[in-house]
Design a protein around this motif. Structure first.
Motif, PDB file in Angstrom:
ATOM      1  N   VAL A  64       0.839  -1.202   0.000  1.00  0.00           N
ATOM      2  CA  VAL A  64       0.000   0.000   0.000  1.00  0.00           C
ATOM      3  C   VAL A  64       0.870   1.248   0.000  1.00  0.00           C
ATOM      4  O   VAL A  64       0.625   2.195  -0.752  1.00  0.00           O
ATOM      5  CB  VAL A  64      -0.976  -0.016   1.199  1.00  0.00           C
ATOM      6  N   ARG A  65       1.908   1.242   0.823  1.00  0.00           N
ATOM      7  CA  ARG A  65       2.810   2.405   0.873  1.00  0.00           C
ATOM      8  C   ARG A  65       3.535   2.584  -0.455  1.00  0.00           C
ATOM      9  O   ARG A  65       3.695   3.704  -0.956  1.00  0.00           O
ATOM     10  CB  ARG A  65       3.807   2.214   2.014  1.00  0.00           C
ATOM     11  N   SER A  67       2.435   1.751  -3.391  1.00  0.00           N
ATOM     12  CA  SER A  67       1.446   2.290  -4.340  1.00  0.00           C
ATOM     13  C   SER A  67       1.207   3.777  -4.118  1.00  0.00           C
ATOM     14  O   SER A  67       1.095   4.551  -5.073  1.00  0.00           O
ATOM     15  CB  SER A  67       0.127   1.535  -4.214  1.00  0.00           C
ATOM     16  N   ARG A  68       1.129   4.180  -2.857  1.00  0.00           N
ATOM     17  CA  ARG A  68       0.936   5.606  -2.563  1.00  0.00           C
ATOM     18  C   ARG A  68       2.104   6.442  -3.052  1.00  0.00           C
ATOM     19  O   ARG A  68       1.923   7.520  -3.616  1.00  0.00           O
ATOM     20  CB  ARG A  68       0.730   5.810  -1.070  1.00  0.00           C
ATOM     21  N   TRP A  69       3.311   5.956  -2.815  1.00  0.00           N
ATOM     22  CA  TRP A  69       4.496   6.680  -3.268  1.00  0.00           C
ATOM     23  C   TRP A  69       4.522   6.745  -4.789  1.00  0.00           C
ATOM     24  O   TRP A  69       4.942   7.735  -5.370  1.00  0.00           O
ATOM     25  CB  TRP A  69       5.764   6.025  -2.738  1.00  0.00           C
ATOM     26  N   ARG A  70       4.082   5.669  -5.455  1.00  0.00           N
ATOM     27  CA  ARG A  70       4.046   5.666  -6.921  1.00  0.00           C
ATOM     28  C   ARG A  70       3.078   6.729  -7.417  1.00  0.00           C
ATOM     29  O   ARG A  70       3.386   7.483  -8.334  1.00  0.00           O
ATOM     30  CB  ARG A  70       3.623   4.284  -7.427  1.00  0.00           C
ATOM     31  N   GLU A  71       1.897   6.810  -6.799  1.00  0.00           N
ATOM     32  CA  GLU A  71       0.891   7.797  -7.208  1.00  0.00           C
ATOM     33  C   GLU A  71       1.366   9.229  -6.968  1.00  0.00           C
ATOM     34  O   GLU A  71       1.038  10.125  -7.737  1.00  0.00           O
ATOM     35  CB  GLU A  71      -0.416   7.554  -6.466  1.00  0.00           C
ATOM     36  N   LYS A  72       2.138   9.441  -5.902  1.00  0.00           N
ATOM     37  CA  LYS A  72       2.640  10.780  -5.576  1.00  0.00           C
ATOM     38  C   LYS A  72       3.888  11.154  -6.380  1.00  0.00           C
ATOM     39  O   LYS A  72       4.361  12.280  -6.290  1.00  0.00           O
ATOM     40  CB  LYS A  72       2.975  10.879  -4.089  1.00  0.00           C
TER      41      LYS A  72
END
Length: 106
Positions: A64-65, A67-72
């Motif tokens: 999850v982390r 994925s969040r870093w990828r989106e940001k």
């Protein structure tokens, strides 16, 4: 896990590029290095996220982390920063490593 994938000098190069520093708004990250080590382990081995060793964190929270870093755009920012300082001293490419498809000739 005793074996680390990042040396201290390598970690120092990317540490300030990652979210969760004390100067950032929000929660301060306690385990950015362990998280990056976990992502590198997954990328190096090609294993599914569920096979992440417990020493590197819980697989789902790590995913999850990630994925969040990828989106940001965090990973892109790190790659861009490291690309400008590429060390090509030990770069070896030859036909034993890189193969062209048979139809690529000519």
């Amino acid at each position: 896990m005793d074996r680390k994938m990042l040396r201290d000098d390598q970690w120092a190069r990317i540490e300030q590029l990652l979210p969760g520093k004390a100067t950032d708004r929000g929660v301060t990250a306690k385990d950015n290095r362990r998280f990056v080590e976990a992502v590198l382990w997954i990328m190096r081995t090609g294993s599914p996220w569920r096979d992440l060793p417990e020493e590197l964190g819980h697989w789902h929270r790590t995913f999850v982390r990630f994925s969040r870093w990828r989106e940001k755009g965090v990973w892109e920012r790190v790659a861009t920063a490291l690309r400008s300082e590429a060390d090509m001293e030990y770069l070896f490419l030859d036909s034993t490593i890189v193969r062209a498809h048979q139809h690529a000739a000519g």
